[in-house]
Design a protein around this motif. Sequence first.
Motif, short mmCIF file in Angstrom:
data_model
loop_
_atom_site.label_atom_id
_atom_site.label_comp_id
_atom_site.label_asym_id
_atom_site.label_seq_id
_atom_site.Cartn_x
_atom_site.Cartn_y
_atom_site.Cartn_z
N GLN A 148 0.84 -1.19 0.00
CA GLN A 148 0.00 0.00 0.00
C GLN A 148 0.88 1.25 0.00
OE1 GLN A 148 -2.57 -0.46 3.39
NE2 GLN A 148 -4.04 -1.72 2.28
N ASN A 149 0.52 2.21 -0.82
CA ASN A 149 1.26 3.47 -0.93
C ASN A 149 2.71 3.25 -1.36
OD1 ASN A 149 -1.01 5.02 0.01
ND2 ASN A 149 -0.53 4.28 2.08
N SER A 150 2.89 2.31 -2.28
CA SER A 150 4.23 2.06 -2.82
C SER A 150 4.79 3.32 -3.46
CB SER A 150 4.17 0.95 -3.86
OG SER A 150 5.37 0.86 -4.60
N GLN A 151 6.09 3.52 -3.30
CA GLN A 151 6.74 4.59 -4.04
C GLN A 151 6.70 4.27 -5.52
OE1 GLN A 151 10.50 6.07 -2.76
NE2 GLN A 151 9.94 6.21 -0.61
N SER A 152 6.79 5.31 -6.32
CA SER A 152 6.72 5.16 -7.77
C SER A 152 7.87 4.29 -8.28
CB SER A 152 6.78 6.53 -8.43
OG SER A 152 6.78 6.41 -9.83
N ILE A 153 7.54 3.36 -9.18
CA ILE A 153 8.54 2.47 -9.77
C ILE A 153 8.76 2.91 -11.21
CG2 ILE A 153 9.06 0.07 -10.38
CD1 ILE A 153 7.21 -0.75 -8.06
N ALA A 154 9.87 3.60 -11.44
CA ALA A 154 10.12 4.20 -12.75
C ALA A 154 10.51 3.16 -13.80
CB ALA A 154 11.22 5.26 -12.63
N ASN A 155 11.23 2.14 -13.40
CA ASN A 155 11.69 1.10 -14.32
C ASN A 155 12.10 -0.12 -13.48
OD1 ASN A 155 14.62 1.34 -13.58
ND2 ASN A 155 14.33 3.39 -14.44
N PRO A 156 12.38 -1.26 -14.11
CA PRO A 156 12.70 -2.46 -13.33
C PRO A 156 13.84 -2.29 -12.34
CG PRO A 156 12.22 -3.07 -15.58
CD PRO A 156 12.25 -1.56 -15.56
N ASP A 157 14.84 -1.47 -12.67
CA ASP A 157 15.96 -1.31 -11.74
C ASP A 157 15.55 -0.62 -10.44
OD1 ASP A 157 18.04 -2.69 -12.87
OD2 ASP A 157 18.84 -0.97 -13.98
N SER A 158 14.37 0.01 -10.42
CA SER A 158 13.87 0.59 -9.17
C SER A 158 13.64 -0.48 -8.11
CB SER A 158 12.55 1.34 -9.42
OG SER A 158 12.72 2.41 -10.30
N ILE A 159 13.32 -1.71 -8.55
CA ILE A 159 13.10 -2.81 -7.60
C ILE A 159 14.05 -3.97 -7.87
CG2 ILE A 159 10.71 -2.19 -7.11
CD1 ILE A 159 9.87 -4.43 -9.07
#
Length: 507
Positions: A148-159
């Motif tokens: 819930q309320n995950s930070q924005s994931i700009a691209n796969p390297d974000s995670i």
Amino acid sequence: MERRQLLKGMLAAPLAHAAISNPCLASNFLATEDIMTINQKRFTAALEKRPELIGVVGVDSNYRPQKLLLEGKLPADLTGSFYRNGPGLHQRAGQRYTHLFEGDGMVHQFHIGNGTVHHQGKFIRTDKFKQEEKAGKFLYSGPDSKLQNSQSIANPDSINTANTNVIPVNGELWALWEAGSATALNSQSLDTLGRVNIGKNTQYEQSLKGLPFSAHPKLEKDGTIWNFGYAQSGHIVLYHLSSAGALKNVALINSGFKGGMVHDFLITKNHILLVLPSLKRDLSTEGLFSSIQFHPQQPMEVLVISKNTLKITKRYELDPGFVFHFGNAWEDQQENIHFDMSLYPNSTVLHHMASMMRGEVNIPVSPAQTVLFSLMSNGKTKSHKIDGISEFPRVYSHLTGYRNRDLFTLSSVESDVWSDSVRRINLDTDSQDLYTYGKDFLVEEHVLVDQNQNAKGGYLIGTALHIPSKRTCLNIFRAQHVADGPICRAWLNNAIPLGFHGNFLPS
């Protein structure tokens, strides 16, 4: 130059767009309940009754260097470091990931030399890991876990968790994930150096950053590296690197496959083989792994790709099935191609890894079996099954792409939770050389060490977690005498989380 610019654009646009637009990577998931908190509670309750879950508990700190207690005799000619990678951190602040593939990566080093074995283990300090460590909680949704309320994931390297494999490259270690960049580590200290930019010092410069780079690169005898990267759009990047990790060639193919996962691949002397399993995604189901469904009427497809041109030259169809891992491939003088895989009849194993994360271990799983395939030059195919449960196949590394007689795999004889055995299969006779640890052990991938490169000896080494004592041991076998059992064991004074893949670097 126009062709190069076109390729740069092709690589930078559709693949990046496919990754960002993938539903599993969207930011700010809407959820009616905190499934990650529920998962933590379920697992904690189950752990009290099921000690075999110890391997997926996870840890929250590094392992300081320690000298291990030896049982048996350490071979004098075995010197170097065995590196192993896997998800080490599964939970923060009362929340737990919902799939085993999501945990933050942790690399372990077992250094062998001077009659001793020393161990250390460190988390791979990706950008994601550092941000969440500072916050003291998870900040990002994973491929399956909905925060819930995950930070924005700009691209796969974000995670990018860098949690699947580790290989030595030009004095460094590369920790590998699947959907994004490799992460460089110091091979001695295990300190994280940063993401690897495959396009550095080439005409591609920054345009290859963040593209998928699989966790199963293939290294030829001279160290040449081949790899691929699969995107949800069906596009696949093909990489050809020098032994020092410098890019020599790159290309993009559109496989048309949108099943959600292509985990491993194969090479021969002249070709690359991509096997596309019988999978489709149910886009009405949230989460990447949860959405992957087995389709029993969908044949597996094999793409045969020229190493010289990086273009598809042939396509074959095989019976429906699912596969994580392959051992080896080679081609004969008649241009027939032969290879093996640990073949599953369906994809229940993928979802079993989610069940384990919530404390369920008694769910039936259809096991894999070693199957040998031949792709005949006339377009026909042949197959041959070998008895026994099979996973994590390995061959002598200098025979990668060439004919091999021996195939080493994990197996299971007594346990229905995890692997409990290792074996050597003679592919000429189907005979098996098997050692069973027993159901009190959770056995991990074993790798081959053959510094003489003669495929007649060397050692087979790997870790196993002893459930009753809650300790992990490094086990050393003579590769051609597996059934004799370990000639040496090196015991930690604690258990380390179950990992996935690793490699040995001689000293």
